[in-house]
Design a protein around this motif. Sequence first.
Motif, mmCIF file in Angstrom:
data_model
loop_
_atom_site.group_PDB
_atom_site.id
_atom_site.type_symbol
_atom_site.label_atom_id
_atom_site.label_comp_id
_atom_site.label_asym_id
_atom_site.label_seq_id
_atom_site.Cartn_x
_atom_site.Cartn_y
_atom_site.Cartn_z
ATOM 1 N N GLN A 197 -8.317 -9.389 -0.236
ATOM 2 C CA GLN A 197 -8.737 -9.048 1.117
ATOM 3 C C GLN A 197 -7.933 -7.867 1.649
ATOM 4 O OE1 GLN A 197 -9.125 -12.227 3.932
ATOM 5 N NE2 GLN A 197 -9.973 -13.664 2.433
ATOM 6 N N SER A 198 -8.369 -7.383 2.789
ATOM 7 C CA SER A 198 -7.695 -6.251 3.401
ATOM 8 C C SER A 198 -6.459 -6.722 4.161
ATOM 9 C CB SER A 198 -8.657 -5.523 4.342
ATOM 10 O OG SER A 198 -8.098 -4.305 4.780
ATOM 11 N N LEU A 199 -5.742 -5.793 4.738
ATOM 12 C CA LEU A 199 -4.551 -6.117 5.504
ATOM 13 C C LEU A 199 -4.937 -6.576 6.901
ATOM 14 C CD1 LEU A 199 -3.772 -3.723 3.392
ATOM 15 C CD2 LEU A 199 -1.667 -3.651 4.725
ATOM 16 N N LEU B 55 -3.351 -7.172 10.585
ATOM 17 C CA LEU B 55 -2.194 -6.921 11.430
ATOM 18 C C LEU B 55 -1.814 -8.196 12.169
ATOM 19 C CD1 LEU B 55 -0.176 -4.850 12.635
ATOM 20 C CD2 LEU B 55 -1.861 -4.463 14.450
ATOM 21 N N PHE C 105 5.441 -2.622 11.954
ATOM 22 C CA PHE C 105 4.258 -3.468 11.974
ATOM 23 C C PHE C 105 4.394 -4.538 10.880
ATOM 24 C CE2 PHE C 105 1.813 -0.441 14.553
ATOM 25 C CZ PHE C 105 2.453 0.754 14.277
ATOM 26 N N GLU D 51 -1.054 -9.935 17.654
ATOM 27 C CA GLU D 51 -2.516 -9.861 17.640
ATOM 28 C C GLU D 51 -3.089 -11.225 18.021
ATOM 29 O OE1 GLU D 51 -4.398 -6.865 16.972
ATOM 30 O OE2 GLU D 51 -2.337 -6.262 17.470
ATOM 31 N N THR E 16 3.050 -5.933 16.292
ATOM 32 C CA THR E 16 3.656 -4.606 16.389
ATOM 33 C C THR E 16 4.958 -4.744 17.154
ATOM 34 O OG1 THR E 16 1.468 -3.579 16.469
ATOM 35 C CG2 THR E 16 3.327 -2.267 17.251
ATOM 36 N N PHE F 55 -7.639 1.657 0.064
ATOM 37 C CA PHE F 55 -8.022 1.326 1.430
ATOM 38 C C PHE F 55 -8.099 2.596 2.266
ATOM 39 C CE2 PHE F 55 -7.858 -3.240 1.427
ATOM 40 C CZ PHE F 55 -6.916 -3.582 0.478
ATOM 41 N N ILE G 281 3.462 -7.986 4.461
ATOM 42 C CA ILE G 281 3.808 -6.582 4.265
ATOM 43 C C ILE G 281 4.216 -5.972 5.596
ATOM 44 C CG2 ILE G 281 3.069 -4.356 3.314
ATOM 45 C CD1 ILE G 281 0.672 -5.853 2.053
ATOM 46 N N PHE H 17 4.485 1.865 4.160
ATOM 47 C CA PHE H 17 4.503 0.438 3.899
ATOM 48 C C PHE H 17 5.629 0.023 2.953
ATOM 49 C CE2 PHE H 17 0.698 -1.354 5.849
ATOM 50 C CZ PHE H 17 0.052 -0.199 6.248
ATOM 51 N N PRO I 143 0.829 -1.208 0.000
ATOM 52 C CA PRO I 143 0.000 0.000 0.000
ATOM 53 C C PRO I 143 0.866 1.262 0.000
ATOM 54 C CG PRO I 143 -0.681 -1.540 1.724
ATOM 55 C CD PRO I 143 0.636 -2.007 1.221
ATOM 56 N N PHE J 117 -8.285 -0.973 9.103
ATOM 57 C CA PHE J 117 -8.504 -0.770 7.674
ATOM 58 C C PHE J 117 -9.931 -1.116 7.257
ATOM 59 C CE2 PHE J 117 -4.339 0.086 5.896
ATOM 60 C CZ PHE J 117 -3.490 -0.311 6.924
ATOM 61 N N GLY J 118 -10.401 -0.418 6.230
ATOM 62 C CA GLY J 118 -11.607 -0.848 5.545
ATOM 63 C C GLY J 118 -11.267 -2.035 4.655
ATOM 64 N N LYS J 119 -12.284 -2.601 4.017
ATOM 65 C CA LYS J 119 -12.072 -3.795 3.223
ATOM 66 C C LYS J 119 -11.581 -3.511 1.805
ATOM 67 C CE LYS J 119 -15.038 -6.877 5.829
ATOM 68 N NZ LYS J 119 -16.116 -7.894 5.799
ATOM 69 N N GLY J 120 -11.508 -2.261 1.451
ATOM 70 C CA GLY J 120 -10.935 -1.899 0.163
ATOM 71 C C GLY J 120 -11.971 -1.652 -0.921
ATOM 72 N N PHE K 68 0.851 -12.977 1.275
ATOM 73 C CA PHE K 68 1.589 -11.740 0.979
ATOM 74 C C PHE K 68 1.846 -11.064 2.316
ATOM 75 C CE2 PHE K 68 3.374 -8.868 -1.832
ATOM 76 C CZ PHE K 68 2.834 -7.583 -1.811
ATOM 77 N N GLN L 160 -1.721 -10.416 4.080
ATOM 78 C CA GLN L 160 -2.830 -10.100 3.189
ATOM 79 C C GLN L 160 -3.110 -11.281 2.272
ATOM 80 O OE1 GLN L 160 -2.252 -6.908 0.268
ATOM 81 N NE2 GLN L 160 -4.349 -6.205 0.623
ATOM 82 N N TYR M 211 2.051 -7.167 8.604
ATOM 83 C CA TYR M 211 0.706 -7.483 8.149
ATOM 84 C C TYR M 211 0.756 -8.700 7.229
ATOM 85 C CZ TYR M 211 -0.620 -2.664 9.521
ATOM 86 O OH TYR M 211 -0.855 -1.502 10.206
#
Lengths: 111, 118
Positions: free
Chosen positions: B42-44, B46, B34, B59, B49, A89, B93, B109, A44, A101-104, B91, B38, B36
């Motif tokens: 889908q979203s990232l 976490l 951090f 987490e 940290t 995002f 990140i 990132f 990102p 985060f939002g889902k994109g 993936f 993915q 992450y």
Amino acid sequence: GENVEQHPSTLSVQEGDSAVIKCTYSDSASNYFPWYKQELGKGPQLIIDIRSNVGEKKDQRIAVTLNKTAKHFSLHITETQPEDSAVYFCAASQGYSTLTFGKGTMLLVSP
Amino acid sequence: GAVVSQHPSWVICKSGTSVKIECRSLDFQATTMFWYRQFPKQSLMLMATSNEGSKATYEQGVEKDKFLINHASLTLSTLTVTSAHPEDSSFYICSAKGTSGGPYNEQFFGPGTRLTVL
């Protein structure tokens, strides 16, 4: 904890049109709202962010607005170009806490 | 400014082996990093940290013995996936936070690492 909803999940526009992506958040204490652009296979990229002490911020073709009362913020892209096609995002954070985060939103700009 | 690199960009390994991924802040000191994960479309998510010189905070649901994180300096953090299995394929990140963002959680990132476990 914080919950961020993002809409729409996909958005198709014609080149030159404007695109708007909206997010809502649940924690009224959140004070930092970044937007990230992610291209396929890449990490990102922060494109713009807004802090809770301002209502709007603009950077060339990109703008973000924040309504703290309604707890929503939006990304506006004007004069879209094919290279704007990517997944966007939104995120929200309070102080030093983690980003939620939002889902994109997958944005497709057709020539 | 605010460039974060990751190495390798992609890796393929056999099931049962361990893989180390490096995350570096190139032009700033990262007080916090951090990690992450993915999945496609889908979203990232976490994972953990880490603050320089301290143990990472994981987490809920992330196995700390499987995903070892080391943040030995202000510019380097590593994630080691131990005894990797096909379900660890993803993936990965990293992101880094310096001091320029003040009291705000401004993260930058890396480009991500594609892990495939055969």
